[in-house]
Design an enzyme around this catalytic site. Structure first.
Site, short mmCIF file in Angstrom:
data_model
loop_
_atom_site.label_atom_id
_atom_site.label_comp_id
_atom_site.label_asym_id
_atom_site.label_seq_id
_atom_site.Cartn_x
_atom_site.Cartn_y
_atom_site.Cartn_z
N THR A 133 0.72 -1.36 0.09
CA THR A 133 -0.02 0.18 -0.13
C THR A 133 0.69 1.29 0.01
O THR A 133 1.95 1.19 0.29
CB THR A 133 -0.77 0.15 1.17
OG1 THR A 133 -1.61 1.49 1.43
CG2 THR A 133 -0.21 -0.35 2.54
N ASP A 134 0.14 2.36 -0.35
CA ASP A 134 1.15 3.75 -0.44
C ASP A 134 0.95 4.23 1.02
O ASP A 134 1.67 5.07 1.33
CB ASP A 134 0.31 4.57 -1.39
CG ASP A 134 -1.13 4.98 -0.97
OD1 ASP A 134 -1.61 4.31 -0.12
OD2 ASP A 134 -1.78 5.83 -1.75
N GLU A 135 0.26 3.75 1.92
CA GLU A 135 0.12 4.04 3.29
C GLU A 135 1.55 4.09 4.12
O GLU A 135 1.62 4.75 4.99
CB GLU A 135 -0.94 3.59 3.99
CG GLU A 135 -2.33 3.79 3.46
CD GLU A 135 -3.53 3.59 4.44
OE1 GLU A 135 -3.24 3.36 5.62
OE2 GLU A 135 -4.80 3.50 3.89
N TYR A 159 -2.11 -0.38 11.06
CA TYR A 159 -2.29 -1.26 9.62
C TYR A 159 -0.89 -0.80 8.97
O TYR A 159 -0.11 -1.55 8.46
CB TYR A 159 -3.47 -0.58 9.15
CG TYR A 159 -3.38 -0.93 7.48
CD1 TYR A 159 -3.40 -2.38 7.15
CD2 TYR A 159 -3.31 0.10 6.53
CE1 TYR A 159 -3.55 -2.51 5.67
CE2 TYR A 159 -3.30 -0.35 5.41
CZ TYR A 159 -3.33 -1.67 4.77
OH TYR A 159 -3.23 -1.69 3.46
N LYS A 163 2.02 -3.20 7.55
CA LYS A 163 2.29 -3.44 5.98
C LYS A 163 3.94 -2.93 5.95
O LYS A 163 4.47 -3.56 4.97
CB LYS A 163 1.40 -2.68 5.00
CG LYS A 163 0.04 -3.21 5.19
CD LYS A 163 -0.06 -4.55 4.54
CE LYS A 163 0.12 -4.47 2.99
NZ LYS A 163 -0.28 -5.88 2.63
P1 NAD Z 1 -9.56 -7.39 2.16
O1 NAD Z 1 -9.52 -7.27 3.68
O2 NAD Z 1 -10.85 -7.29 1.36
O3 NAD Z 1 -9.25 -8.93 2.01
C1 NAD Z 1 -8.13 -9.68 2.99
C2 NAD Z 1 -8.20 -11.15 2.36
O4 NAD Z 1 -7.10 -11.79 3.17
C3 NAD Z 1 -9.87 -11.88 3.14
O5 NAD Z 1 -10.20 -12.64 2.23
C4 NAD Z 1 -9.14 -12.43 4.10
O6 NAD Z 1 -10.01 -13.61 4.71
C5 NAD Z 1 -7.81 -12.79 3.99
N1 NAD Z 1 -6.96 -13.20 4.97
C6 NAD Z 1 -6.84 -12.21 6.09
N2 NAD Z 1 -5.79 -12.99 7.04
C7 NAD Z 1 -5.35 -13.97 6.60
C8 NAD Z 1 -4.39 -15.08 6.83
N3 NAD Z 1 -4.06 -14.94 8.06
N4 NAD Z 1 -4.37 -16.15 6.12
C9 NAD Z 1 -5.04 -16.23 4.70
N5 NAD Z 1 -5.89 -15.29 4.51
C10 NAD Z 1 -6.04 -14.11 5.17
O7 NAD Z 1 -8.39 -6.54 1.57
P2 NAD Z 1 -8.12 -6.03 0.38
O8 NAD Z 1 -8.55 -4.58 0.38
O9 NAD Z 1 -8.49 -6.99 -0.88
O10 NAD Z 1 -6.53 -5.94 0.11
C11 NAD Z 1 -5.61 -6.77 -0.24
C12 NAD Z 1 -4.20 -6.39 -0.18
O11 NAD Z 1 -4.08 -5.23 -0.92
C13 NAD Z 1 -3.94 -6.33 1.27
O12 NAD Z 1 -2.54 -6.61 1.43
C14 NAD Z 1 -3.74 -4.53 1.38
O13 NAD Z 1 -3.00 -4.10 2.15
C15 NAD Z 1 -3.38 -4.19 -0.23
N6 NAD Z 1 -3.90 -3.14 -0.61
C16 NAD Z 1 -5.19 -2.67 -0.21
C17 NAD Z 1 -5.68 -1.55 -0.96
C18 NAD Z 1 -7.10 -1.23 -0.95
O14 NAD Z 1 -7.56 0.16 -1.23
N7 NAD Z 1 -8.00 -1.81 -0.32
C19 NAD Z 1 -4.92 -0.71 -1.50
C20 NAD Z 1 -3.52 -1.01 -1.68
C21 NAD Z 1 -3.02 -2.30 -1.23
O1 DAU Z 2 -4.17 4.03 0.28
C1 DAU Z 2 -4.34 2.44 0.23
C2 DAU Z 2 -5.26 2.09 1.33
O2 DAU Z 2 -6.41 2.72 1.33
C3 DAU Z 2 -5.21 0.60 1.52
O3 DAU Z 2 -3.87 0.20 1.81
C4 DAU Z 2 -6.08 0.32 2.81
O4 DAU Z 2 -6.18 -1.44 2.59
C5 DAU Z 2 -7.38 0.86 2.50
O5 DAU Z 2 -8.44 0.62 3.52
C6 DAU Z 2 -7.36 2.22 2.19
O6 DAU Z 2 -7.06 3.03 3.36
P1 DAU Z 2 -7.95 4.42 3.69
O7 DAU Z 2 -7.88 4.44 5.26
O8 DAU Z 2 -7.38 5.52 3.08
O9 DAU Z 2 -9.28 3.95 3.23
P2 DAU Z 2 -11.02 4.05 3.94
O10 DAU Z 2 -11.59 3.61 2.84
O11 DAU Z 2 -11.00 3.43 5.27
O12 DAU Z 2 -10.90 5.79 3.85
C7 DAU Z 2 -10.76 6.48 2.94
C8 DAU Z 2 -10.70 7.88 3.52
O13 DAU Z 2 -12.15 8.16 3.93
C9 DAU Z 2 -9.92 8.33 4.91
O14 DAU Z 2 -9.68 9.46 4.83
C10 DAU Z 2 -10.94 8.31 5.83
C11 DAU Z 2 -12.25 8.59 5.24
N1 DAU Z 2 -13.48 7.91 6.09
C12 DAU Z 2 -13.57 6.43 5.95
C13 DAU Z 2 -14.57 5.92 6.58
C14 DAU Z 2 -14.65 4.34 6.46
C15 DAU Z 2 -14.63 8.65 6.43
O15 DAU Z 2 -14.48 9.92 6.12
N2 DAU Z 2 -15.76 7.96 6.72
C16 DAU Z 2 -15.77 6.67 6.79
O16 DAU Z 2 -16.82 6.16 7.56
#
Ligand code: NAD
Ligand code: DAU
Length: 355
Positions: A133-135, A159, A163
């Protein structure tokens, strides 16, 4: 030939597997623990496909990994499995350390052993793609340049710290052992099958239920949004063409303030399902997230120039597709709103009053 995907029942992993199989890729073994975020229903379309196999298990289970890697001899591991929600990491960080740091370590160890058993061209072709992630880069000021692959790590939440730890382990496994690791660091994703705890999915689902749309703090935090299908294409490029040991940032070049994202969702919903008074009447400012990062933005020029990747969707086209998907898939949404989901909403939102 097989690839091992971890966390393939989650949001991005499921989209990756669906696209991979639709594209005629080789067989996939999906290892997933099925936490609250893992949902086999997202993979219904491929559940009976001969090229898809599911294993219910934990990436922290070394014996299971050894067995799986010996049985399937995958030519690549694509590692999505993680605890992924920042707000949950604030309420309960332990699971994030357990899966994201320790689990990734166990997986890297198993992959190293399997890779070291390979010979010749199979060994040379093996890849471990670590999806991150970019975080990990922390928070940008309004006029800072976007994150590049050489930005320093400065994670601010449990988180992102977990990561960052996993990224460092992945890097070290390449540097020390030569394991062909490629890391991708991506910006905020949205699209079909996203669990309705993240901003866009939550807002769509709440609006459709006529519930408040909780905007944290002043709503002026900025995220760089990328449609999930474009992220999956970037991961496929990194797997096919990326150089081992390299990091590729992936981002949509679509910076938006949260409040503008929520307004755009309201506008999109109003076109498809008009509501008297409009959906924006539901927007409710609530207390801010502790340690809330102000701005993320990605410089994706490396993956563009080296691997030829670029996003196909604009924020507007991706959002329209996403809203339509949630409207057309109310059954999927209803099934994920379990008791656990209701307990999470209670924990995260009940105590938040206006900022
Ligand atoms: P998600 O939370 O939707 O899915 C995570 C999956 O991992 C689930 O199916 C869960 O059951 C599985 N899991 C969790 N713990 C586990 C374990 N110990 N063993 C096996 N499986 C396990 O997450 P996502 O949003 O699909 O993100 C996937 C990946 O991409 C993550 O590594 C996250 O950090 C990264 N990522 C997410 C975003 C985003 O915006 N969602 C952006 C950049 C990177
Ligand atoms: O940048 C990549 C990341 O983006 C991933 O690594 C993470 O897995 C993913 O969850 C996401 O993180 P954020 O914290 O940026 O995403 P989230 O959707 O939780 O929140 C996006 C923005 O919206 C953040 O500034 C918080 C705000 N927010 C979020 C929720 C859930 C609100 O204002 N209200 C809300 O209820």
């Amino acid at each position: 030939m097989t690839i091992l995907v971890t966390g393939g029942a989650g949001f991005i992993g499921a989209n990756f597997i669906l696209d991979w199989i639709a594209g005629g890729g080789e067989a996939v073994v999906n290892l997933d623990k099925l936490t609250y975020a893992g949902n086999p229903a997202s993979l219904e379309a491929v559940a009976k496909h001969p090229g898809y196999g599911f294993v219910h298990g934990d990436i922290g289970d070394a014996a299971l990994l050894e067995h799986l890697l010996a049985e399937h001899r995958p030519r690549a591991v694509v590692h999505f499995a993680a605890e992924s929600h920042v707000d949950r990491s604030i309420h309960g960080p332990a699971a994030f350390i357990e899966t994201n740091v320790v689990g990734t370590f166990v997986l890297l160890e198993a992959a190293r052993a399997a890779w070291q058993r390979l010979e010749g061209s199979a060994r040379a072709a093996f890849r471990f793609v670590h999806v991150s992630t970019d975080e990990v880069y922390g928070s940008l000021g309004e006029s800072d340049v976007p994150f590049s692959e050489s930005s320093p790590y400065a994670p601010n939440s449990p988180y992102s710290a977990s990561k960052a730890g996993s990224d460092h382990l992945a890097r070290a496994y390449h540097h020390t052992y030569g394991l062909p690791v490629i890391t991708t660091n991506c910006s905020n994703n949205y699209g079909p099958f996203q669990f309705p705890e993240k901003l866009i999915a939550l807002m769509i689902c709440n609006a459709l239920e006529e519930k408040p749309l909780p905007v944290y703090g002043d709503g002026r935090q900025v995220r760089d949004w990328l449609y999930v299908g474009d992220h999956c294409a970037g991961i496929r490029s990194a797997l096919a063409l990326g150089r081992p040991g390299e990091v590729y940032n992936i981002g949509g070049g679509a910076e938006r303030r949260n409040i503008d994202v929520v307004q755009a969702i309201c506008d999109e919903l109003a076109k498809a399902r008009p509501r008297q008074g409009g959906y924006s009447a539901l927007i409710t400012p609530v207390a801010d997230r502790p340690g809330h990062d102000r701005r993320y933005a990605i410089d994706a020029s490396k993956i563009r120039s080296e691997l030829g990747w670029r996003p196909r969707e604009t924020f507007e086209s991706g959002l329209a597709k996403t809203v339509k998907w949630y409207l057309d898939n109310s059954g999927w949404v209803a099934r994920v709103k379990s008791g656990e989901y209701r307990r999470w909403l209670e924990l995260n939102y009940a105590a938040r009053s206006a900022p």
